[in-house]
Design a protein around this motif. Structure first.
Motif, short mmCIF file in Angstrom:
data_model
loop_
_atom_site.label_atom_id
_atom_site.label_comp_id
_atom_site.label_asym_id
_atom_site.label_seq_id
_atom_site.Cartn_x
_atom_site.Cartn_y
_atom_site.Cartn_z
N TYR A 61 -11.78 -0.22 6.41
CA TYR A 61 -10.90 0.99 6.66
C TYR A 61 -10.78 1.37 8.30
N LEU A 62 -11.94 0.91 8.84
CA LEU A 62 -12.29 1.93 10.33
C LEU A 62 -10.92 1.79 11.20
N GLN A 63 -10.07 0.53 11.13
CA GLN A 63 -9.05 0.66 12.15
C GLN A 63 -7.52 0.85 11.15
N HIS A 64 -7.93 1.03 9.92
CA HIS A 64 -6.57 1.06 8.82
C HIS A 64 -6.61 2.40 8.39
N PRO A 65 -5.74 3.21 8.88
CA PRO A 65 -5.57 4.60 8.30
C PRO A 65 -4.99 4.67 7.10
N GLN A 66 -4.00 3.68 7.00
CA GLN A 66 -3.34 3.61 5.54
C GLN A 66 -4.31 3.27 4.75
N ASP A 93 -5.04 5.27 1.44
CA ASP A 93 -5.12 4.76 -0.17
C ASP A 93 -6.21 4.80 -0.99
N GLU A 94 -7.27 4.77 -0.23
CA GLU A 94 -8.52 4.76 -0.79
C GLU A 94 -8.80 6.24 -1.42
N ALA A 95 -8.46 7.13 -0.42
CA ALA A 95 -8.52 8.71 -0.86
C ALA A 95 -7.68 8.87 -2.00
N VAL A 96 -6.47 8.07 -2.29
CA VAL A 96 -5.73 8.33 -3.57
C VAL A 96 -6.20 7.86 -4.61
N ARG A 97 -6.66 6.61 -4.43
CA ARG A 97 -7.40 5.96 -5.68
C ARG A 97 -8.33 6.55 -6.22
N LEU A 105 -10.44 10.85 3.20
CA LEU A 105 -10.00 9.59 3.80
C LEU A 105 -11.48 8.55 3.73
N ALA A 106 -11.27 7.18 3.49
CA ALA A 106 -12.49 6.60 3.42
C ALA A 106 -13.23 6.39 4.86
#
Ligand SMILES: Cc1cc2nc3c(=O)[nH]c(=O)nc-3n(C[C@H](O)[C@H](O)[C@H](O)COP(=O)(O)O)c2cc1C
Length: 205
Positions: free
Chosen positions: A120-125, A129-133, A85-86
């Motif tokens: 990223y901080l307040q945005h778990p999605q 997404d960044e982990a998947v990219r 997770l980013a």
């Protein structure tokens, strides 16, 4: 338009059948991952981890939680490609080698860290997404490196993500994005499949 790189890209197909006797050395496995880690990542965050499942024992642990897909047992190695997770707080540490090498001035580090925190901080999605990219770019580089070395590859989403995370000790912040088998193929794999026509997928604007 063609050259060796383009030929490598356009001639790839997903393998199902591997030569079960053909192994890869740990040195070859390291080299594939080293090549994978030259792929780009957002803010150079390098939020990935690669678990190389290559012993009969480890393959036997993975197979039942990956739909018993043949490549898991038969391919030389199956990578569990993990995206993390980013998290912008790792950026100073990830950029330190650039600063040390004189590529980036130290004063510029906050210019990367602050926008990343906002993103990223307040945005778990977005973190996910960044982990998947990231994991996908890494896997992609490994797929084409494998092809260039005459090896087959199979990206796989057919697995139980929770079971894989548990069995292989993934951390809370790690997503098992895909499995990627790599190894010498044996005969019997499908020829490359036709693609959707360009006119259906390309918008020139
Ligand atoms: C994200 C992803 C997940 C996939 N999962 C599987 C899988 O679990 N098992 C499998 O046999 N093939 C899997 N594939 C392979 C696709 O079926 C294959 O890439 C697609 O049919 C196109 O064929 P080609 O790669 O030979 O061109 C996957 C491919 C991708 C990109």
């Amino acid at each position: 338009m063609t050259n060796a790189v383009i030929e490598c890209i356009v001639s790839r197909s997903a393998a199902k059948y591997y030569d079960p006797a053909a192994t890869l050395s740990d040195e070859q496995i390291r080299e594939l991952v080293r090549i994978g880690t030259t792929a780009p990542t957002s803010f150079h965050i390098q939020n990935w981890r690669f678990i190389a499942v290559r012993t009969p024992e480890a393959k036997a642990r993975l197979s039942p939680i990956a739909w018993s897909q043949p490549p898991i047992i038969e391919a030389a190695v199956t990578f569990i490609i993990c995206g993390q997770l980013a998290d912008s707080s790792v950026i100073p540490q990830r950029l330190a080698p650039l600063v040390e090498a004189g590529v980036m001035p130290a004063s510029m580090v906050p210019d990367w860290e602050i926008p990343a925190r906002d993103l990223y901080l307040q945005h778990p999605q977005r973190q996910r997404d960044e982990a998947v990219r990231t994991a996908t770019f890494g896997a992609s580089a490994m797929i084409y490196a494998a092809r260039s070395l005459g090896l087959g590859s199979t990206p796989m989403i057919g697995f139980d993500a929770e079971a894989v995370a548990r069995e292989f000790g993934l951390a809370e912040n790690e997503v098992p994005v895909m499995l990627l088998s790599i190894g010498a193929e044996r005969p019997g794999n499908w020829a490359q499949k036709p693609r959707r026509p360009l006119a259906e997928v390309l918008d020139l604007v």
